[in-house]
Enzyme design. Structure first.
Site, PDB file in Angstrom:
ATOM      1  N   HIS A 126       4.778  -2.368 -44.584  1.00 16.86           N
ATOM      2  CA  HIS A 126       5.295  -2.414 -43.214  1.00 16.86           C
ATOM      3  C   HIS A 126       4.793  -3.659 -42.512  1.00 16.86           C
ATOM      4  O   HIS A 126       3.612  -3.980 -42.560  1.00 16.86           O
ATOM      5  CB  HIS A 126       4.912  -1.157 -42.421  1.00 16.86           C
ATOM      6  CG  HIS A 126       3.453  -0.809 -42.461  1.00 16.86           C
ATOM      7  ND1 HIS A 126       2.862  -0.203 -43.542  1.00 16.86           N
ATOM      8  CD2 HIS A 126       2.473  -1.010 -41.562  1.00 16.86           C
ATOM      9  CE1 HIS A 126       1.575  -0.034 -43.312  1.00 16.86           C
ATOM     10  NE2 HIS A 126       1.297  -0.522 -42.115  1.00 16.86           N
ATOM     11  N   HIS A 145       4.074  -5.445 -38.993  1.00 18.13           N
ATOM     12  CA  HIS A 145       3.814  -5.122 -37.580  1.00 18.13           C
ATOM     13  C   HIS A 145       4.374  -6.232 -36.701  1.00 18.13           C
ATOM     14  O   HIS A 145       4.121  -7.421 -36.962  1.00 18.13           O
ATOM     15  CB  HIS A 145       2.308  -5.063 -37.309  1.00 18.13           C
ATOM     16  CG  HIS A 145       1.571  -3.938 -37.958  1.00 18.13           C
ATOM     17  ND1 HIS A 145       1.188  -2.813 -37.270  1.00 18.13           N
ATOM     18  CD2 HIS A 145       1.117  -3.779 -39.224  1.00 18.13           C
ATOM     19  CE1 HIS A 145       0.513  -2.004 -38.088  1.00 18.13           C
ATOM     20  NE2 HIS A 145       0.455  -2.563 -39.281  1.00 18.13           N
TER      21      HIS A 145
HETATM   22  P1  AMP Z   1      -1.621  -0.037 -41.276  1.00 17.03           P
HETATM   23  O1  AMP Z   1      -3.072   0.030 -40.914  1.00 17.03           O
HETATM   24  O2  AMP Z   1      -1.099  -1.446 -41.343  1.00 17.03           O
HETATM   25  O3  AMP Z   1      -1.307   0.788 -42.504  1.00 17.03           O
HETATM   26  O4  AMP Z   1      -0.855   0.582 -40.041  1.00 17.03           O
HETATM   27  C1  AMP Z   1      -0.227   1.830 -40.062  1.00 17.03           C
HETATM   28  C2  AMP Z   1       0.409   2.005 -38.708  1.00 17.03           C
HETATM   29  O5  AMP Z   1       1.273   3.107 -38.779  1.00 17.03           O
HETATM   30  C3  AMP Z   1      -0.595   2.299 -37.582  1.00 17.03           C
HETATM   31  O6  AMP Z   1      -0.450   1.296 -36.578  1.00 17.03           O
HETATM   32  C4  AMP Z   1      -0.198   3.680 -37.096  1.00 17.03           C
HETATM   33  O7  AMP Z   1      -0.304   3.806 -35.706  1.00 17.03           O
HETATM   34  C5  AMP Z   1       1.252   3.786 -37.549  1.00 17.03           C
HETATM   35  N1  AMP Z   1       1.743   5.117 -37.799  1.00 17.03           N
HETATM   36  C6  AMP Z   1       1.137   6.075 -38.557  1.00 17.03           C
HETATM   37  N2  AMP Z   1       1.906   7.184 -38.586  1.00 17.03           N
HETATM   38  C7  AMP Z   1       3.016   6.907 -37.858  1.00 17.03           C
HETATM   39  C8  AMP Z   1       4.195   7.640 -37.509  1.00 17.03           C
HETATM   40  N3  AMP Z   1       4.395   8.905 -37.934  1.00 17.03           N
HETATM   41  N4  AMP Z   1       5.122   7.048 -36.734  1.00 17.03           N
HETATM   42  C9  AMP Z   1       4.941   5.776 -36.308  1.00 17.03           C
HETATM   43  N5  AMP Z   1       3.868   5.037 -36.610  1.00 17.03           N
HETATM   44  C10 AMP Z   1       2.911   5.588 -37.359  1.00 17.03           C
END
Ligand code: AMP
Ligand code: ZN
Length: 142
Positions: free
Chosen positions: A100, A102
């Site tokens: 993903h 950001h």
């Molecule tokens: P990372 O540390 O790059 O894996 O970031 C994962 C991101 O996913 C974090 O910023 C979380 O806030 C976000 N996240 C986790 N679960 C969900 C969800 N169900 N819907 C939207 N964002 C999410």
């Protein structure tokens, strides 16, 4: 679809999300725990853990979506700029093991940091070490 992957479950409609963009290969939705208003995640619909796992055509589609969405997200929240980044692998802070990107809108005087702040202290590398690293990378890519 990977059963225990939260982002695959979002793609599959099992978990709700604030979807802001969708095409055949890519989904973008608001981060549920945003670092800034408009914080958006852009994912391939297929499950790949890291950037290196993703085929080139999928990577192109994710990047095209990031390219198109970033200015739209910025304008939507009246941001002054944005950080666009991937936490790539657990060592880099990736918590959800589904690629993903950001998009984090930034604002003048928001108190945040540039992306240079993410890796801790800078290593003290000699010119020879830098040459060796560059040679290794270019030998593997050319
Ligand atoms: P990372 O540390 O790059 O894996 O970031 C994962 C991101 O996913 C974090 O910023 C979380 O806030 C976000 N996240 C986790 N679960 C969900 C969800 N169900 N819907 C939207 N964002 C999410
Ligand atoms: Zn997944």
């Amino acid at each position: 679809m990977t059963e225990d992957c939260i982002f695959c479950r979002i793609v599959d409609g099992e978990i709700p999300a604030r979807v802001v963009y969708e095409d055949d290969d890519v989904l973008a939705f608001l981060d549920a725990n945003p670092l800034a208003p408009g914080h958006t995640l852009v994912i391939p619909k297929d499950h790949y853990e890291t950037l290196g796992d993703m085929p080139t055509d999928q990577a192109e589609r994710v990047f095209a979506a990031l390219h198109d969405l970033t200015p739209v997200v910025e304008e939507s929240v009246d941001a002054d700029g944005s950080n666009v980044a991937f936490n790539n692998g657990a060592a880099a802070g990736q918590e959800v093991p589904h690629v993903h990107g950001h998009v984090i809108p930034r604002f003048e005087d928001d108190g945040g940091n540039p992306i240079h702040a993410v890796a801790g202290s800078r290593p003290d590398l000699s010119e020879d070490e830098l040459d060796d690293i560059a040679d290794d990378i270019s030998a593997a890519t050319n």
